[in-house]
Design an enzyme around this catalytic site. Sequence first.
Site, PDB file in Angstrom:
ATOM      1  N   GLU A   1       0.828  -1.221   0.000  1.00 29.83           N
ATOM      2  CA  GLU A   1       0.000   0.000   0.000  1.00 29.83           C
ATOM      3  C   GLU A   1       0.856   1.263   0.000  1.00 29.83           C
ATOM      4  OE1 GLU A   1      -2.818  -0.199   3.212  1.00 29.83           O
ATOM      5  OE2 GLU A   1      -4.190  -1.403   2.032  1.00 29.83           O
TER       6      GLU A   1
ATOM      7  N   GLU B   1      -6.339  -8.132  -0.190  1.00 28.29           N
ATOM      8  CA  GLU B   1      -6.729  -8.096   1.222  1.00 28.29           C
ATOM      9  C   GLU B   1      -8.205  -7.770   1.339  1.00 28.29           C
ATOM     10  OE1 GLU B   1      -4.656  -5.297   3.645  1.00 28.29           O
ATOM     11  OE2 GLU B   1      -2.713  -5.768   2.780  1.00 28.29           O
TER      12      GLU B   1
HETATM   13  C1  GLA Z   1      -4.046  -2.551   5.027  1.00 25.07           C
HETATM   14  C2  GLA Z   1      -2.670  -3.140   5.210  1.00 25.07           C
HETATM   15  C3  GLA Z   1      -2.652  -4.304   6.137  1.00 25.07           C
HETATM   16  C4  GLA Z   1      -3.527  -4.066   7.332  1.00 25.07           C
HETATM   17  C5  GLA Z   1      -4.919  -3.740   6.863  1.00 25.07           C
HETATM   18  C6  GLA Z   1      -5.893  -3.518   7.983  1.00 25.07           C
HETATM   19  O1  GLA Z   1      -4.766  -3.043   3.991  1.00 25.07           O
HETATM   20  O2  GLA Z   1      -2.076  -3.501   3.991  1.00 25.07           O
HETATM   21  O3  GLA Z   1      -1.317  -4.506   6.551  1.00 25.07           O
HETATM   22  O4  GLA Z   1      -3.020  -3.005   8.074  1.00 25.07           O
HETATM   23  O5  GLA Z   1      -4.862  -2.550   6.132  1.00 25.07           O
HETATM   24  O6  GLA Z   1      -7.192  -3.308   7.483  1.00 25.07           O
END
Ligand code: GLA
Length: 655
Positions: free
Chosen positions: A153, A305
Amino acid sequence: MPDLSTVTNGRILYGGDYNPEQWPEETWLEDVRLMKAAGVNSVTLGVFSWAELEPSPGAREFGWLDRLMDLMYENGIGVVLATPTSSPPPWMGHLHPDTLPVDQDGRTEWWGGRQHFSHSSATYRRYAAAITEDLAARYGSHPALTMWHINNEYCTFDWSDEAAARFRDWLQNKYGTLAELNEAWGTAFWSQGYGDWAEIHTPRHAHYLKNPTQVLDFRRFTSDMLLECYAAERDIVRRATPHLPVTTNFMPLWIGQDAWRWAEEEDVVSVDLYPDPRDPLGAQQGALVQDMTRSQARGPWMLMEQAAGPVNWRGVNHPKPRGLNRLWSLQAVARGADAVCYFQWRQSRQGAEKFHSGMVSHAGEEGRTYQEVKQLGAELACISGEVTGSHTANDIAVLHDWHAWWASAQDGRLSSEVDHPDLVKAWHRALWQAHLTTDFAHPEHDLSAYRLVVVPQLYALTDAAIENLIAYVQNGGTLVSGFLTGVADEDDRVRPGGMDVRLRELFGIRTLHEWWPLDAGEGVECDGFRGTLWSEEIEKDEESVTEAAFKGGELDGLPAVLRKGRAWYVSTLPEPEALRGLLGRIAADAGARPVLDGLPDQIEAVRRGDLLFVLNHSREPVSVEVPGTHQDLLTGTAFTDEVTLLRYGVVVLRS
Ligand code: GLA
């Protein structure tokens, strides 16, 4: 080039981020048992492992990861290996403060959280390249390795001195001369003319409004710097494993990255998606991100995710009611995902995210969360053979562009109520609620395959984009645009007349006299509906037709909806039902049809390849007419002409 199909091989990838360094080795064996029982075939390792892998500068501790890679391979679970570069170890900030980012007030972002790296720091980039080289050398030929996941991210900004130096280089490269830069930035305003490159800084905290084009260029620069960081690591792993795909996970509709541009640099486009389980429009928010990601990928994509239960970063974090995780996962598959993954495998007991769900929650194997995850794994396996790799063309495209967003997201506008992502969501919602499926596209993309192109708002447009829209309509396409489109050029210079003259001609606007923004909650009556947010004092030309006028007030009788041939212009934001009705009519005229006719609200129908997904987003059973005799591929149940979907139910049919 390798892509997602290189990894899937006819299976939907199922799994998630696995952070075994948080657990004793006995737990790893337990994890593998539970993963296999749940049909997990892919885990992402190493996302936040930098301090474990490099406990002191230049040291390497690979033993634990060697054991895990072997363990995964022995159990038939593929590994998406991450470069750990989103969370540098404490020693790095301690020894090299130049690796830490600085915010616009000049405050350092310290270690102790995550993502505390300066994209512009040469020291950071050197360490990031070195650990990436060593990971690629050590695991490039490991049989468990299926894909690379670069960083995580990418989302940082940096106003530091080193970022300023890079910003100057970036600007020199873009403009060549200071005269060009001064012209583009309009520095004649407020005595901002630059006489030496060294005078230019990142747009730090200032007494009053900042130069908008400087801010716009800073956003472009930030996206480009992060992309350079990504590309440097990608190139390292590509050299070691040219046969394996590389990705980095996007945040949905995140302002910091021009995802169209980034997607071109990825072998697999992946995204993280966390709609609020309590949000009545959660399913639509999910659909929007899925449509956008599929369009960026131009085919199957990876849900990197999602949460099996609650997240921990909203004010109040609600769990997913029974069945919702399955429903939203299958929705992603319907809209093109060939990978359904989570953050994270096992819920943490310590650290900042211990109340964020995992596929295995604190309740463990017996917990409802894991039990539902396990059932979903089995169901995905049932449909994967017929789903993976398939793609469906849509008749409608919604246009979106980061540069237009960046140019519009500034202070000093007529209304701070107008928010670009909110408008994109409102227009996508109208299509979604009208059961019309859509792609997203960039305004300079080839649009010729679409019957209808929808522009929620593109405040700034290049000449090339304007010509593209005009050619699209001239060639028979139907275009509908919301307000504040084509106002500025790519330097955020207002086009003469307040809207590009070619676009005014296209929509049949002779003069745009004034913009009349509305207050929060204020409405404006129009023929047959209520407008919100915005209104405009428009004088139409002879050829355009007022399809709906403002009623009463200063704008009485002036066009709220204007049409000239196949080009429609909407100078307010109709309330949701009205926008849905309007877009439904325009789409029908353009020949774009819903997947199924007569669908009840809360039912979503999506075609993917030869399959038809029908999803019930309500907690009540709903009957849906589906002509013909079908068998649900998930359960094997057969039915004729009508199917009853239970609470959060889904059927997958051959169509
Ligand atoms: C993001 C991050 C993860 C985690 C999630 C929590 O997507 O990539 O490491 O912190 O948020 O929702």
